[in-house]
Motif scaffolding. Structure first.
Motif, PDB file in Angstrom:
ATOM      1  N   GLU A 190       0.858  -1.190   0.000  1.00 35.00           N
ATOM      2  CA  GLU A 190       0.000   0.000   0.000  1.00 35.00           C
ATOM      3  C   GLU A 190       0.887   1.230   0.000  1.00 35.00           C
ATOM      4  O   GLU A 190       1.841   1.314   0.779  1.00 35.00           O
ATOM      5  CB  GLU A 190      -0.905   0.000   1.232  1.00 35.00           C
ATOM      6  N   LEU A 191       0.543   2.150  -0.889  1.00 33.53           N
ATOM      7  CA  LEU A 191       1.377   3.334  -1.092  1.00 33.53           C
ATOM      8  C   LEU A 191       0.516   4.574  -0.925  1.00 33.53           C
ATOM      9  O   LEU A 191      -0.548   4.678  -1.549  1.00 33.53           O
ATOM     10  CB  LEU A 191       1.928   3.286  -2.524  1.00 33.53           C
ATOM     11  N   GLY A 250      -2.444  12.126  -1.242  1.00 29.90           N
ATOM     12  CA  GLY A 250      -2.960  11.598   0.023  1.00 29.90           C
ATOM     13  C   GLY A 250      -3.759  10.322  -0.180  1.00 29.90           C
ATOM     14  O   GLY A 250      -4.147   9.657   0.787  1.00 29.90           O
ATOM     15  N   GLU A 251      -3.977   9.965  -1.455  1.00 26.41           N
ATOM     16  CA  GLU A 251      -4.736   8.743  -1.742  1.00 26.41           C
ATOM     17  C   GLU A 251      -3.849   7.524  -1.451  1.00 26.41           C
ATOM     18  O   GLU A 251      -2.616   7.571  -1.651  1.00 26.41           O
ATOM     19  CB  GLU A 251      -5.106   8.772  -3.238  1.00 26.41           C
ATOM     20  N   VAL A 252      -4.481   6.445  -0.960  1.00 28.81           N
ATOM     21  CA  VAL A 252      -3.712   5.207  -0.724  1.00 28.81           C
ATOM     22  C   VAL A 252      -4.042   4.237  -1.848  1.00 28.81           C
ATOM     23  O   VAL A 252      -5.217   3.942  -2.090  1.00 28.81           O
ATOM     24  CB  VAL A 252      -4.081   4.580   0.638  1.00 28.81           C
ATOM     25  N   ILE A 253      -3.009   3.766  -2.537  1.00 27.25           N
ATOM     26  CA  ILE A 253      -3.298   2.811  -3.610  1.00 27.25           C
ATOM     27  C   ILE A 253      -2.605   1.485  -3.332  1.00 27.25           C
ATOM     28  O   ILE A 253      -1.508   1.440  -2.770  1.00 27.25           O
ATOM     29  CB  ILE A 253      -2.923   3.340  -5.012  1.00 27.25           C
ATOM     30  N   ARG A 254      -3.304   0.418  -3.701  1.00 25.15           N
ATOM     31  CA  ARG A 254      -2.717  -0.917  -3.553  1.00 25.15           C
ATOM     32  C   ARG A 254      -2.034  -1.255  -4.871  1.00 25.15           C
ATOM     33  O   ARG A 254      -2.610  -1.064  -5.944  1.00 25.15           O
ATOM     34  CB  ARG A 254      -3.827  -1.930  -3.251  1.00 25.15           C
ATOM     35  N   GLY A 312       6.146   7.711  -3.365  1.00 22.11           N
ATOM     36  CA  GLY A 312       5.193   7.924  -2.278  1.00 22.11           C
ATOM     37  C   GLY A 312       5.702   7.253  -1.010  1.00 22.11           C
ATOM     38  O   GLY A 312       6.850   6.799  -0.958  1.00 22.11           O
ATOM     39  N   VAL A 313       4.826   7.192  -0.004  1.00 23.14           N
ATOM     40  CA  VAL A 313       5.192   6.533   1.252  1.00 23.14           C
ATOM     41  C   VAL A 313       4.650   5.105   1.221  1.00 23.14           C
ATOM     42  O   VAL A 313       3.433   4.904   1.099  1.00 23.14           O
ATOM     43  CB  VAL A 313       4.604   7.275   2.468  1.00 23.14           C
ATOM     44  N   ILE A 314       5.529   4.128   1.325  1.00 23.82           N
ATOM     45  CA  ILE A 314       5.079   2.741   1.427  1.00 23.82           C
ATOM     46  C   ILE A 314       4.537   2.577   2.847  1.00 23.82           C
ATOM     47  O   ILE A 314       5.260   2.824   3.825  1.00 23.82           O
ATOM     48  CB  ILE A 314       6.234   1.747   1.172  1.00 23.82           C
ATOM     49  N   LEU A 315       3.245   2.213   2.933  1.00 27.61           N
ATOM     50  CA  LEU A 315       2.621   2.113   4.254  1.00 27.61           C
ATOM     51  C   LEU A 315       2.746   0.709   4.808  1.00 27.61           C
ATOM     52  O   LEU A 315       3.048   0.501   5.986  1.00 27.61           O
ATOM     53  CB  LEU A 315       1.140   2.481   4.155  1.00 27.61           C
TER      54      LEU A 315
END
Ligand SMILES: Cc1cc2nc3c(=O)[nH]c(=O)nc-3n(C[C@H](O)[C@H](O)[C@H](O)COP(=O)(O)OP(=O)(O)OC[C@H]3O[C@@H](n4cnc5c(N)ncnc54)[C@H](O)[C@@H]3O)c2cc1C
Length: 453
Positions: free
Chosen positions: A141-142, A147-151, A172-175
Motif C-alpha cells: 500500500e502506497l 494523500g490517496e492510498v493505492i494498492r 510515495g510513502v510505502i505504508l
C-alpha cells in the motif's frame, strides 16, 4: 504537524545535512502533511542504513517511518507476512525465526526497515539463486502525493508497483506490504570456506558453485596486486537441516539470539585507517581463514558487522563512501581486474571489499541488479576521493556497469542517466502520480531525477 530540525546522514556519515523531521504515526496526519505540510517536499526515512543521501532532503522535510512498525498478519501455513513498512528485519527475525520463517533475502545488516528494503530493492548473498527483495513482495500500500492510498502489486497498478520497488522513496510513502517469507528448519548455515589465489580463481569458483550453494560471497584482499590480484576468502553456504546439527543444537534448532553487541564509542582519528593498517588487516584476514566447513548461526553468518554498533565511526568524522559497482557477466572479468588494479595502485585503500555473483535482473524500473558480479568497496572520505571515484565511474561505464543507489553519494546526473536506461520511464510514472514533486531526496536532486529548485 511538528517538524524538528536535525542533522542527518546515511550510514556513511557523508554527506551530513540539516533536515526538518516529522513523525506522523496516523494516516490522516501523514495525508495532511503531504497535502498541506510546511515543507516544499518530503522524503521517507527508515533506519538510515543507506550510505549516502537517499534518505536526506537538504534543508527540507524528512518523514520518519520507524514508528509505523506493526505486524498486521502472519499466515503460519503459507509464510505470508503482512506488516507496516517501518517494521525492521531485526524485529521480523526475532519473532518469526523461532516459528521457522526467515526473510527471502537480507542485506548485511538486520537494522533496515521493510520500506527501505523495498525502496532499494535490496539483494543478499543469495541473489544468484533468489533475486532481489522485490520478487518476494506480493503487494503493497502506497500513499501518493494526493494523500490517496493505492494498492499495487505485479498485477494491480503494476507500473506504480515496479516504480516503487527500487524507486528510493520517490513515488510515495510505502505504508504496508505483504511479503512471502522462506521456511527454514534451523537457524544455522553450513558454510564452506575456500581461499582463492587470484580473481580468475574467484570468478571460476563462483561459476562452479553457484548452482550448489544458496549463499555465496567473497571477501577480497583489495590491496593484493600482480598475480595475487583479487585473492579472496569465499564463503559458500546452505541452510542447515536438522540432521546436520549437533545433538545439543537439535534440541532447539530454531533458537538463535543476537550476540551481545558493543559500540564504537567515538569517531576514530584519520590516522587509524591508512594503507599500512589496511594492508596488515587484509593479509591477516586472508591467512587466518583456512579452507574448511563450519556450522554458523544466522546472526554470525548474515550480520557479522551488527555486533559492533556504530562501526561506521571507524572511518572517522569525515565518513565513508561505499562504492558498489556491478559489472555485467560478459565484461566482469576484465572490468573487475581494471578496477581493482586502479584501486591497488592508488593511495586510497578500501578497508572492505566484498564480491558477489548476481542472478536475474530485478524487475523494478530503477532496480540495481542484473546477472554479473557486484563489488562493494569502502573508501574513507579524503580530499582526493571524489575525482578518484569519477575515474572509477568512467571505467565502470566503459564496461557497461552501474552503481547501487542505496550506497551512492557522489555519482553525477549524466553518469546515472547512462547507467539506468529506464530513467525516463520512471520519470513519466512519477510525474503522473506526483506531478508537483512532493517526494524528493537530496540524491534525486543530485541525480537529476527531479529538477533542483
Ligand atoms: C552494514 C550494511 C550492509 C548492507 N548490506 C547490503 C546488502 O548486502 N545488500 C543491499 O542491497 N543493501 C545493503 N545495505 C544497504 C541497505 O540494505 C539499504 O540501504 C536499505 O534501503 C536501508 O533500509 P533503511 O530502512 O535503513 O532505509 P533508509 O536508509 O532510511 O532509506 C533508504 C531509501 O528507502 C526509502 N524509504 C525508506 N522507508 C520508506 C517508506 N516507508 N516508503 C517509501 N520509501 C522509503 C528512503 O526514502 C530512501 O530512499 C547495507 C547497509 C549497511 C549499513
Amino acid at each position: 504537524m511538528n517538524h524538528v530540525e536535525h542533522r542527518l546522514a546515511g550510514w556513511g556519515n557523508y554527506p551530513v545535512e540539516p533536515g526538518w523531521v516529522c513523525r506522523p504515526h496516523r494516516l490522516d496526519a501523514l495525508r495532511q502533511l503531504l497535502v498541506g505540510g510546511d515543507q516544499p517536499d518530503y522524503i521517507s526515512r527508515g533506519l538510515g542504513r543507506s550510505y549516502g543521501d537517499s534518505s536526506l532532503n537538504g534543508d527540507r522535510g524528512v518523514i520518519m517511518q520507524t514508528g509505523r512498525n506493526c505486524f498486521l498478519d502472519v499466515d503460519a501455513q503459507s509464510g505470508v507476512l503482512e506488516c507496516e513498512a517501518g517494521l525492521s528485519f531485526a524485529e521480523i527475525i526475532e519473532h518469526l525465526l523461532p516459528r521457522g520463517w526467515f526473510l527471502p533475502t537480507t542485506p548485511g545488516t538486520r537494522f533496515v526497515t521493510v520500506g527501505g528494503a523495498i525502496a532499494a530493492d535490496i539483494h543478499g548473498k543469495n541473489h544468484h539463486r533468489n533475486g532481489s527483495f522485490g520478487g518476494a513482495v506480493l503487494d503493497l500500500e502506497l500513499m501518493v502525493a494526493s494523500g490517496e492510498v493505492i494498492r499495487c502489486s505485479p498485477t494491480e497498478n503494476s507500473d506504480v508497483f515496479w516504480a516503487t520497488v527500487g524507486g528510493m522513496g520517490l513515488t510515495g510513502v510505502i505504508l504496508s506490504a505483504r511479503i512471502q517469507l522462506t521456511p527454514v528448519e534451523t537457524s544455522y548455515v553450513r558454510v564452506d570456506y575456500q581461499r582463492t589465489r587470484n580473481l580468475d580463481e574467484t570468478l571460476e569458483r563462483f561459476s562452479q558453485t553457484d548452482a550448489d550453494y544458496q549463499y555465496s560471497v567473497a571477501w577480497i584482499d583489495s590491496l593484493s596486486r600482480g598475480r595475487s590480484l583479487g585473492r579472496s576468502v569465499i564463503m559458500l553456504g546452505n541452510n542447515a537441516s536438522r540432521s546436520q546439527l549437533s545433538p545439543r543444537q537439535r534440541q532447539s534448532p530454531l533458537e538463535a539470539s543476537p550476540p551481545r553487541s558493543r559500540s564504537v564509542p567515538f569517531y576514530l582519528p584519520k590516522i587509524a585507517l591508512n594503507p599500512w593498517s589496511v594492508q596488515a588487516f587484509n593479509s591477516l584476514y586472508y591467512e587466518v581463514h583456512r579452507d574448511g566447513s563450519r556450522l554458523v548461526d544466522y546472526y554470525k553468518f548474515f550480520y557479522p558487522l551488527d555486533s559492533l554498533l556504530q562501526w561506521n565511526r571507524i572511518y572517522g568524522r569525515r565518513g565513508v563512501v561505499q562504492y558498489q559497482a556491478l559489472f555485467p557477466r560478459e565484461t566482469s572479468r576484465r572490468g573487475l581486474k581494471e578496477l581493482m588494479d586502479k584501486i591497488a595502485s592508488s593511495r586510497l585503500p578500501s578497508f572492505l571489499a566484498v564480491l558477489k555473483s548476481s542472478g536475474s535482473a530485478g524487475q523494478g524500473i530503477l532496480s540495481y541488479m542484473y546477472p554479473g558480479h557486484t563489488l562493494a568497496l569502502d573508501f574513507p572520505v579524503t580530499a582526493g576521493l571524489r575525482p578518484f571515484l569519477k575515474e572509477l565511474d568512467e571505467l565502470l561505464l566503459q564496461h557497461g556497469g552501474r552503481l547501487y543507489l542505496a550506497k551512492d553519494a557522489t555519482m553525477s546526473a549524466e553518469t546515472f542517466a547512462a547507467m539506468y536506461p529506464r530513467l525516463n520511464e520512471f520519470k513519466q510514472i512519477k510525474s503522473r502520480i506526483d506531478p508537483e514533486n512532493r517526494f524528493v531526496s537530496s540524491q534525486a536532486r543530485r541525480l537529476g531525477i527531479v529538477e533542483s529548485s
